[in-house]
Enzyme design. Structure first.
Site, PDB file in Angstrom:
ATOM      1  N   SER A 113      50.385 -11.491  -2.888  1.00 47.87           N
ATOM      2  CA  SER A 113      49.040 -11.297  -2.350  1.00 47.87           C
ATOM      3  C   SER A 113      49.042 -10.626  -0.975  1.00 47.87           C
ATOM      4  O   SER A 113      49.517  -9.525  -0.825  1.00 47.87           O
ATOM      5  CB  SER A 113      48.307 -12.636  -2.320  1.00 47.87           C
ATOM      6  OG  SER A 113      46.955 -12.428  -2.037  1.00 47.87           O
ATOM      7  N   HIS A 114      48.566 -11.362   0.027  1.00 48.80           N
ATOM      8  CA  HIS A 114      48.390 -10.793   1.360  1.00 48.80           C
ATOM      9  C   HIS A 114      49.603 -11.018   2.247  1.00 48.80           C
ATOM     10  O   HIS A 114      49.586 -10.638   3.411  1.00 48.80           O
ATOM     11  CB  HIS A 114      47.161 -11.436   1.998  1.00 48.80           C
ATOM     12  CG  HIS A 114      47.200 -12.933   1.864  1.00 48.80           C
ATOM     13  ND1 HIS A 114      46.931 -13.567   0.674  1.00 48.80           N
ATOM     14  CD2 HIS A 114      47.530 -13.900   2.739  1.00 48.80           C
ATOM     15  CE1 HIS A 114      47.087 -14.875   0.835  1.00 48.80           C
ATOM     16  NE2 HIS A 114      47.444 -15.101   2.070  1.00 48.80           N
ATOM     17  N   ASP A 277      43.413  -6.465   0.199  1.00 52.50           N
ATOM     18  CA  ASP A 277      44.738  -7.015   0.509  1.00 52.50           C
ATOM     19  C   ASP A 277      45.839  -6.434  -0.374  1.00 52.50           C
ATOM     20  O   ASP A 277      45.615  -5.485  -1.124  1.00 52.50           O
ATOM     21  CB  ASP A 277      44.712  -8.540   0.397  1.00 52.50           C
ATOM     22  CG  ASP A 277      44.666  -9.016  -1.041  1.00 52.50           C
ATOM     23  OD1 ASP A 277      44.121  -8.288  -1.876  1.00 52.50           O
ATOM     24  OD2 ASP A 277      45.185 -10.119  -1.326  1.00 52.50           O
ATOM     25  N   ASP A 279      47.408  -7.165  -3.134  1.00 52.71           N
ATOM     26  CA  ASP A 279      47.250  -7.016  -4.585  1.00 52.71           C
ATOM     27  C   ASP A 279      45.815  -6.720  -4.995  1.00 52.71           C
ATOM     28  O   ASP A 279      45.494  -6.721  -6.183  1.00 52.71           O
ATOM     29  CB  ASP A 279      47.765  -8.264  -5.307  1.00 52.71           C
ATOM     30  CG  ASP A 279      46.999  -9.515  -4.921  1.00 52.71           C
ATOM     31  OD1 ASP A 279      46.497  -9.565  -3.779  1.00 52.71           O
ATOM     32  OD2 ASP A 279      46.887 -10.435  -5.745  1.00 52.71           O
ATOM     33  N   ASP A 281      42.842  -8.251  -4.531  1.00 54.24           N
ATOM     34  CA  ASP A 281      41.803  -9.195  -4.942  1.00 54.24           C
ATOM     35  C   ASP A 281      40.912  -9.646  -3.779  1.00 54.24           C
ATOM     36  O   ASP A 281      39.858 -10.217  -4.003  1.00 54.24           O
ATOM     37  CB  ASP A 281      42.382 -10.394  -5.725  1.00 54.24           C
ATOM     38  CG  ASP A 281      43.443 -11.142  -4.960  1.00 54.24           C
ATOM     39  OD1 ASP A 281      43.771 -10.738  -3.822  1.00 54.24           O
ATOM     40  OD2 ASP A 281      43.961 -12.139  -5.506  1.00 54.24           O
ATOM     41  N   ARG A 282      41.340  -9.380  -2.548  1.00 52.91           N
ATOM     42  CA  ARG A 282      40.495  -9.769  -1.405  1.00 52.91           C
ATOM     43  C   ARG A 282      39.739  -8.571  -0.851  1.00 52.91           C
ATOM     44  O   ARG A 282      40.150  -7.427  -1.044  1.00 52.91           O
ATOM     45  CB  ARG A 282      41.359 -10.337  -0.279  1.00 52.91           C
ATOM     46  CG  ARG A 282      42.027 -11.630  -0.634  1.00 52.91           C
ATOM     47  CD  ARG A 282      42.759 -12.188   0.561  1.00 52.91           C
ATOM     48  NE  ARG A 282      43.265 -13.512   0.246  1.00 52.91           N
ATOM     49  CZ  ARG A 282      43.691 -14.382   1.136  1.00 52.91           C
ATOM     50  NH1 ARG A 282      43.702 -14.074   2.418  1.00 52.91           N
ATOM     51  NH2 ARG A 282      44.125 -15.565   0.760  1.00 52.91           N
ATOM     52  N   LYS A 376      39.578 -12.912  -8.338  1.00 53.93           N
ATOM     53  CA  LYS A 376      38.663 -12.306  -7.381  1.00 53.93           C
ATOM     54  C   LYS A 376      38.946 -10.812  -7.359  1.00 53.93           C
ATOM     55  O   LYS A 376      40.014 -10.378  -7.789  1.00 53.93           O
ATOM     56  CB  LYS A 376      38.802 -12.939  -6.013  1.00 53.93           C
ATOM     57  CG  LYS A 376      40.196 -12.960  -5.453  1.00 53.93           C
ATOM     58  CD  LYS A 376      40.265 -13.932  -4.283  1.00 53.93           C
ATOM     59  CE  LYS A 376      41.695 -14.112  -3.830  1.00 53.93           C
ATOM     60  NZ  LYS A 376      42.066 -15.512  -3.661  1.00 53.93           N
TER      61      LYS A 376
HETATM   62  C1  G1P Z   1      44.429 -19.182   0.632  1.00 46.67           C
HETATM   63  C2  G1P Z   1      42.930 -19.195   0.755  1.00 46.67           C
HETATM   64  C3  G1P Z   1      42.309 -19.533  -0.580  1.00 46.67           C
HETATM   65  C4  G1P Z   1      42.805 -18.539  -1.630  1.00 46.67           C
HETATM   66  C5  G1P Z   1      44.315 -18.509  -1.643  1.00 46.67           C
HETATM   67  C6  G1P Z   1      44.850 -17.432  -2.570  1.00 46.67           C
HETATM   68  O1  G1P Z   1      44.890 -20.445   0.232  1.00 46.67           O
HETATM   69  O2  G1P Z   1      42.503 -20.102   1.739  1.00 46.67           O
HETATM   70  O3  G1P Z   1      40.917 -19.497  -0.458  1.00 46.67           O
HETATM   71  O4  G1P Z   1      42.329 -18.882  -2.892  1.00 46.67           O
HETATM   72  O5  G1P Z   1      44.813 -18.244  -0.334  1.00 46.67           O
HETATM   73  O6  G1P Z   1      44.435 -16.165  -2.195  1.00 46.67           O
HETATM   74  P1  G1P Z   1      45.466 -21.511   1.268  1.00 46.67           P
HETATM   75  O7  G1P Z   1      46.598 -20.851   1.997  1.00 46.67           O
HETATM   76  O8  G1P Z   1      44.338 -21.837   2.202  1.00 46.67           O
HETATM   77  O9  G1P Z   1      45.873 -22.671   0.419  1.00 46.67           O
HETATM   78 ZN    ZN Z   2      45.525 -11.233  -2.993  1.00 45.51          ZN
END
Ligand code: G1P
Ligand code: ZN
Length: 543
Positions: A113-114, A277, A279, A281-282, A376
């Site tokens: 992801s990010h 981000d 991948d 999705d954000r 998302k």
């Molecule tokens: C974080 C975000 C959450 C999201 C997740 C995956 O998780 O807060 O909303 O769904 O990344 O992208 P967290 O690190 O808070 O558990």
């Molecule tokens: Zn992501």
């Protein structure tokens, strides 16, 4: 060319309850590590033999190697066909869309992801099911259980597949189709949004800037905004996906998407800006010198949904994660639709979407989406906003401020304390948990505690219960403070503090967020003793 069975020893350390495995690249490079997890996936999927799977990732370092391994293991495990994105690329929402469009058995998505990428960055792998969404706990628990006892895996020994050419090849009995990862997704977007109006807007003097942060959406955004919607070349910045995201942290927030923030808050700023981000999705939405909180974004999309062709008949309901602000609740109330409060994490929306109880969903962490896929979707949110702007002719700031005039403003901010020591962070949470009994009724200056609990969620569709999802402290004036520990961090613990207040009076909406929230921020410290437990004077990231 044949199937080999390789002896291995288990060492998977997937966190139970998480939808996949996310670790540093160096961990994934350990012998048999990736293979153990992939074999555990195949062993946990009943009836996958002969079926179609989708495969792709966000293009980060190790993506290509992992794909070659997974293809060969899939062939050895009797998978019928794999649809793999060209170049090994597939954004997470596109993977979800492609699984659904091809009615595939499921898909394997490679991404952290990010989180930063590169040889010293992170890598990740997760399994998505037929509906296009992350595997439910039943499957992830089975994968986890397998990975703890695995003693061998199967792999087909053959040359690598050329991922850079659209083609159909074979590994043993299995077909490998290298597909265009953008086209099916772009078509879906075109079916939901008023492309003609958006095209007209983008060809007027309305200027936009899309920042792909050198991550996967570069490929998608150039195709959709520049090629299909006619935005000028260069509209997409940092648009070439790089294995290390150019050394950046591909998380679209005010801190990490600084390139975009500089443009939108600089001289001669464009009218609209957005980032996504690693991948895809954000999303983060900006106007000219204006930041839209993800919570407000969800509320605005909900309030204006019928302006968009894909949602013109209205919404069946909406859902937000617990720490997301209550702005959308007010819109749902006015529209007379249900609003669900779920634990953090996209997977909790899946059942609500499948059962058509919710049409739009969102999280404060820059995640927004709908029933068009089961993840998302960053670019979807961008197109939704552009559709609203095109139809209303208003600026981003006007849309949001007009929204506040109608519904009141939920001031909102999240303070993260990243990579703090795990034990004291857990002690902080335990202490708060034990305080929830005595807090209700207590007065702190102007604030009186209305309720305090450790959030527990009962899924209205399948009745499953998720406990200990974060401490909520609600005050009688509608303000809230929420505390929880991140489930996605890879170093130590990350404490997230979510602060929210409600202001119905429009004459008081023009206050800077951190200033408006200052009394509650101080109160969060007073109640939770954050400095003492984290040994930090201030948060690492404020969004
Ligand atoms: C974080 C975000 C959450 C999201 C997740 C995956 O998780 O807060 O909303 O769904 O990344 O992208 P967290 O690190 O808070 O558990
Ligand atoms: Zn992501």
């Amino acid at each position: 060319m044949s199937t080999k069975t390789i002896t291995t020893t288990p060492f998977s350390d997937q966190k139970p309850g998480t939808s996949g495995l996310r670790k540093s690249v160096t961990v994934f490079q350990k012998p048999h590590y990736l293979e153990n997890f992939v074999q555990s996936i195949f062993d946990s999927l009943e009836g996958v033999q002969g079926k179609t799977l989708v495969l792709g990732g966000d293009g980060r370092f190790f993506n290509r190697q992992a794909i070659q391994v997974i293809l060969k293991m899939a062939a050895a495990n009797g998978i019928g066909r794999i649809l793999v994105g060209k170049g090994g690329i597939m954004s997470t929402p596109a993977a979800s869309a492609i699984i659904r469009q091809y009615k595939a058995f499921g898909g394997i998505v490679l991404s952290a992801s990010h989180n930063p990428g590169g040889p010293d960055g992170d890598f990740g792998i997760k399994y998505n099911i037929t509906n296009g969404g992350p595997a439910p706990e039943k499957i992830t628990d089975a994968i986890f259980a397998k990975s703890k006892v695995i003693d061998s895996y199967k792999i087909f020994e053959t040359a690598d597949i050329n991922l850079d050419k659209l083609s159909i090849a074979r590994i043993g009995e299995m077909a490998v189709e290298v597909i265009d990862p953008v086209e099916p997704y772009a078509r879906l977007m075109e079916s939901l949004f008023d492309f003609a109006s958006i095209r007209k807007l983008l060809q007027s003097d309305f200027r936009i800037c899309i920042d792909s942060m050198h991550a996967v959406t570069g490929t998608y955004a150039k195709d959709i905004f520049e090629k299909s919607l006619g935005a000028p070349a260069g509209t997409v910045q940092n648009g070439i996906p790089l294995e290390d995201f150019g050394g950046g942290h591909p998380d679209p927030n005010l801190v990490y998407a600084h390139d975009l923030v500089e443009v939108l808050f600089g001289d001669n700023a464009p009218d609209f800006g957005a980032a996504s981000d690693g991948d895809g999705d954000r999303n983060m939405i900006l106007g000219n010198h204006f930041f839209v909180t993800p919570s407000d974004s969800l509320a605005v999309l909900t309030a204006n949904a019928t302006l968009v062709p894909g949602y013109k008949d209205g919404l069946s309901g909406v859902a937000r994660s617990m720490p997301t602000s209550e702005a959308v609740d007010r819109v749902a109330k006015k529209l007379g639709i249900d609003c669900y409060e779920t634990p953090t994490g996209w997977k909790f929306f899946g059942n609500l979407l499948d059962a058509d109880r919710a049409t739009l969903c969102g999280e404060e962490s820059f995640g927004t989406g709908s029933n068009h896929v089961r993840e998302k979707d960053g670019l979807w949110a961008v197109l939704f906003w552009l559709n609203i702007l095109a139809v209303t002719g208003k600026s981003v700031e006007e849309i949001v401020k007009d929204h506040w005039k109608i519904y009141g403003r939920n001031f909102y901010s999240r303070h993260d304390y990243e990579a703090v020591a795990s034990e004291p962070a857990m002690e902080l949470m335990d202490r708060l948990r034990s305080m929830t009994v005595e807090l209700p009724g207590k007065q702190f200056g102007n604030y009186t505690v209305d309720y305090a609990d450790d959030f527990s969620y009962t899924d209205p569709v399948d009745g499953s219960v998720s406990k200990k999802q974060g401490i909520r402290i609600g005050f009688t004036d509608g303000s809230r403070i929420v505390f929880r520990l991140s489930g996605t961090g890879t170093k130590g613990a990350t404490l997230r503090v979510y602060i929210e207040s409600y202001e119905p009076d429009a004459s008081k909406h023009d206050v800077e967020t951190q200033v408006g929230l200052k009394p509650l921020i101080d109160l969060a410290e007073e109640i939770a003793l954050i400095r003492q437990f984290t040994q930090r004077e201030e948060p690492t990231v404020i969004t």
